[in-house]
Design an enzyme around this catalytic site. Structure first.
Site, short mmCIF file in Angstrom:
data_model
loop_
_atom_site.label_atom_id
_atom_site.label_comp_id
_atom_site.label_asym_id
_atom_site.label_seq_id
_atom_site.Cartn_x
_atom_site.Cartn_y
_atom_site.Cartn_z
N CYS A 1 0.83 -1.20 0.00
CA CYS A 1 0.00 0.00 0.00
C CYS A 1 0.87 1.26 0.00
CB CYS A 1 -0.97 0.09 1.17
SG CYS A 1 -2.14 -1.26 1.21
N ARG B 1 4.35 -0.35 -4.43
CA ARG B 1 4.00 -0.85 -3.10
C ARG B 1 2.71 -1.66 -3.09
NH1 ARG B 1 6.90 1.80 0.90
NH2 ARG B 1 5.40 1.10 2.43
N TRP C 1 -2.52 -2.89 -1.77
CA TRP C 1 -2.24 -4.33 -1.84
C TRP C 1 -3.21 -4.95 -0.85
CZ3 TRP C 1 -0.62 -8.29 1.44
CH2 TRP C 1 -0.13 -9.44 0.81
N ASN D 1 -2.52 1.85 5.50
CA ASN D 1 -1.62 0.75 5.19
C ASN D 1 -1.48 -0.06 6.48
OD1 ASN D 1 0.42 -0.92 4.17
ND2 ASN D 1 2.03 0.51 4.79
N GLY D 2 -1.59 -1.39 6.39
CA GLY D 2 -1.43 -2.21 7.58
C GLY D 2 -2.67 -3.04 7.84
N GLU E 1 18.06 -17.90 -5.26
CA GLU E 1 17.72 -16.54 -5.70
C GLU E 1 17.28 -16.56 -7.18
OE1 GLU E 1 17.00 -13.92 -4.36
OE2 GLU E 1 17.33 -12.32 -5.81
N GLU F 1 8.71 -15.26 -9.25
CA GLU F 1 7.94 -14.04 -9.02
C GLU F 1 7.73 -13.25 -10.30
OE1 GLU F 1 9.66 -11.01 -6.44
OE2 GLU F 1 11.67 -11.66 -6.97
N LYS G 1 6.05 -4.46 -3.06
CA LYS G 1 7.35 -4.20 -2.44
C LYS G 1 7.05 -3.89 -0.98
CE LYS G 1 11.69 -3.04 -3.74
NZ LYS G 1 12.47 -4.10 -4.40
C1 F6R Z 1 12.19 -10.69 -4.09
C2 F6R Z 1 12.03 -9.67 -3.09
C3 F6R Z 1 11.55 -10.06 -1.73
C4 F6R Z 1 12.24 -9.22 -0.65
C5 F6R Z 1 11.63 -9.55 0.73
C6 F6R Z 1 12.31 -8.76 1.84
O1 F6R Z 1 12.68 -10.18 -5.29
O2 F6R Z 1 12.24 -8.52 -3.34
O3 F6R Z 1 11.73 -11.42 -1.50
O4 F6R Z 1 13.60 -9.48 -0.66
O5 F6R Z 1 10.27 -9.24 0.73
O6 F6R Z 1 12.18 -7.39 1.64
P1 F6R Z 1 13.09 -6.36 2.41
O7 F6R Z 1 14.50 -6.54 1.94
O8 F6R Z 1 12.54 -5.01 2.05
O9 F6R Z 1 12.97 -6.67 3.87
#
Ligand code: F6R
Length: 624
Positions: free
Chosen positions: A2, A27, A75, A101-102, A493, A500, A619
């Site tokens: 969000c 987001r 989201w 958000n939340g 990875e 994804e 994200k």
């Molecule tokens: C995959 C990806 C996610 C993040 C995960 C942690 O490409 O981006 O798996 O790595 O959600 O996110 P952060 O690093 O923001 O804690």
């Protein structure tokens, strides 16, 4: 998870809010909406689907012009991605609008109480209760900031809330608990947003809010803001709150695509610079490490007897590699744990444990909860983070920032490489202060690290065959990834990126595990990517993986081999050979991951997928 924008100023709030939402769409992109205060009233529009749907709606049904507004890109958590569930949510009189958000954990009880008091709630969201509660509180106190404080005291869970009320046309109010909210202060205008990207094109002055704070931004008020706008911060009970002002060191172009079709392509291309920037200022003239920002005294680091790395997703893969570096260079036992599992298994932690929490966004709820648990047990927490002022570094004992610049594409690329660099630096620093490595040994690794950025650049220059290969595999259903030692997290990875982005079945395995089950998956023509360790150094591993390649090829696999330049042993068994520069064993992921990012990005494009905004994802995962 969000994106939220609020604006008061002298411009069209609708234009400013929509521009901000475009920068925050990474987001969440299930639905979006806006509300504007104008002509003594409140006008709102919202639409399921991407922001472009809302923009179309606004062309057909324009909102009146106003200079105060809020917006949201969602989201979905409670309630599907429909028009009705999209934010903003309004009270029954249509005087108050709120975006969120939340998750409000006690929303069901609050909703039942509101219904008893005659409120009609039309969505399935947890957020809508807040609009109704704000309306009630405002009618008793006549002040939106005070109403927000009263409401926040009734809420459980994690929330960023931003609201406007038609009776206070010059005011936007925000609140945060366990969820991000920053204030931008410009010339005669102010912004509330989930992330600075929303307003970076208009101001680089920001204010970081603390936990459980309410902020009011008011046009033509008095107080600490720029001329014409005041900003006041309190806790949930009205006591003045402390908030840190800072200057954002990204420039506006960092949040633009800069001529690339996707942010992901731009971010992949930025990796050499991101790697170099993360080393900047951390190596002294003599080649030794200087991590002045590590606020944990060397005396404490000397006493550490266990390191635990917690992280999620891609950051977890960086943590798996960090474990190998920490143990190899410092000889301190190190475990890497999924942050989402960590606190539920009653981990053994004490004052001599160093927990490293890795997070690009600094807002991932699972990681935040893991570090809180660690600190409660007395452990010291060091954050490795890319986002200045975010919650995870704020709640840690120390932070080492990765200088990747804003990462907008949902799939993490440059953040991963810089997380690796930061973890190598932490491991080497531990080795340096504890005397586990001689000064010249540390300097040698630091020099090798400094050269890596050029090697990443060289990899990027040779990616055309990888793109071609990816396009040729667009019709496949499954791709497997194998690796050993540091190549194993790289394989995981590579598989995660493909899942994804390309929505394909992709799995990473430790190559040695093949014969314990996964080899049954191998069938004619199945693409299998193998990350081969250097034949120098740990040559025993190299020889074993060459045998693994032969085993799968004998069973029909189409082998895609990533091997360092000069490794001739793999040539006879590689259907496709991707060359990477020779590096020290532990540093190889910095170059071997890059072809896998390019591979996934190209394959997703060939399948017609949205590279920057993969389905169902967002994200910054701010819910557990
Ligand atoms: C995959 C990806 C996610 C993040 C995960 C942690 O490409 O981006 O798996 O790595 O959600 O996110 P952060 O690093 O923001 O804690």
């Amino acid at each position: 998870m969000c994106g939220i924008v609020g604006y008061v100023g002298g411009q069209s709030a609708l234009d400013v809010v929509i521009a901000g939402l475009k920068r925050l769409e990474y987001r969440g992109y299930d639905s979006s909406g806006v509300a504007v205060l104008a002509d003594g009233g409140l006008a709102a529009a919202k639409k399921a689907g991407k922001l472009v749907n809302l923009e179309k709606e606004l062309v057909g049904r324009p909102l009146p012009a106003g200079a105060t507004g809020i917006g949201h890109t969602r989201w979905a958590t409670h309630g599907g991605p429909t028009d009705a569930n999209a934010h903003p949510h309004l009270d029954n009189a249509g005087r108050v609008a709120v975006v969120h958000n939340g998750i409000i954990e006690n929303f069901a009880g609050l909703r039942a109480e509101l219904a008893e008091r005659g409120h009609e709630l039309g969505s399935e969201t947890d957020t809508e209760v807040v609009a109704h509660l704000l309306a009630e509180s405002f009618s008793s106190c006549g002040d939106l900031a005070e109403a927000m404080r009263l409401v926040c005291r009734q809420l459980d869970g994690a929330f960023t809330l931003v609201a406007v009320h038609a009776d206070e046309p010059d005011v936007v109010v925000g609140a945060r608990r366990n969820s991000p909210l920053v204030v931008g202060v410009g010339e005669g205008e102010a912004f509330l947003a989930s992330d600075v990207a929303a307003f970076i094109s208009r101001t680089r002055s920001a204010i970081e809010l603390g936990q459980d704070q309410v902020v009011e931004v008011r046009r033509d008020g008095e107080g600490g803001g720029a001329a014409g706008v005041s900003v006041s911060v309190t806790d949930f009970y009205g006591a003045p709150g402390e908030a840190r002002s800072y200057r954002i060191d990204w420039d506006a172009s960092a949040a633009e695509k800069g001529g690339y079709d996707y942010f992901m392509l731009k971010e992949i291309a930025e990796q050499p610079k991101a790697v170099a920037d993360t080393l900047l200022g951390r190596i002294d003239a003599g080649g030794a490490l200087r991590l002045d920002e590590l606020r944990i005294p060397d005396s404490v680091l000397r006493e550490v007897d266990k390191v635990v790395v917690v992280a999620c997703g891609t950051a977890f893969h960086a943590g798996m590699i960090a474990k190998l570096a920490v143990e190899h260079w410092t000889r301190i036992p190190c475990e890497t744990e999924l942050a989402s599992e960590f606190r539920y298994r009653d981990p053994i932690l004490d004052a001599r444990t160093l927990v490293i929490a890795i997070s690009q966004s600094g807002e991932t709820m699972d990681t935040l909860m893991a570090l809180r648990h660690a600190r409660e047990q007395g452990a010291k927490v060091l954050a490795v983070c890319n986002t200045n002022g975010s919650t995870i570094p704020r709640e840690s004992d120390a932070v080492l920032y990765t200088h990747a610049g804003p990462e907008i594409a949902v799939a993490s690329t440059k953040a991963f490489l810089t997380q690796l660099v930061a973890c190598y630096l932490v491991a080497l620093y531990l080795a340096q202060v504890r005397g586990a490595k001689w000064g010249d040994e540390v300097r040698d690794v630091v020099r090798e690290l400094s050269e890596i950025s050029g090697e990443v650049e060289r990899v990027l220059e040779t990616m055309e065959p990888v793109r071609e290969l990816a396009r040729s595999l667009a019709g496949k259903r499954t791709v497997l990834f194998l690796g050993r030692h540091v190549g194993y997290p790289v394989a995981l990875e590579g598989a995660l990126k493909l899942k994804e982005l390309a929505y394909m079945h992709a799995e990473g395995f430790a190559a040695g595990e093949l014969k314990h089950g996964p080899i049954a998956l191998i069938e004619d023509g199945l693409p299998v990517v193998v990350v081969v360790p250097s034949p120098r150094g740990r040559s025993v591993l190299h020889d074993k993986i060459v045998s693994n390649i032969q085993e799968i090829r004998a069973r029909g696999a189409r082998t895609i081999v990533i091997a360092e330049e000069g490794d001739e042993a793999v040539v006879p068994y590689a259907d496709h050979l991707i060359r990477i520069p020779a590096t020290p064993t532990l540093l190889q992921p910095l170059v071997s991951t890059v072809p896998l990012q390019v591979f996934a990005c190209e394959l997703a494009t060939a399948r017609g997928n949205e590279v920057d905004q993969p389905r169902n994802l967002a994200k910054s995962v701010t819910v557990e």
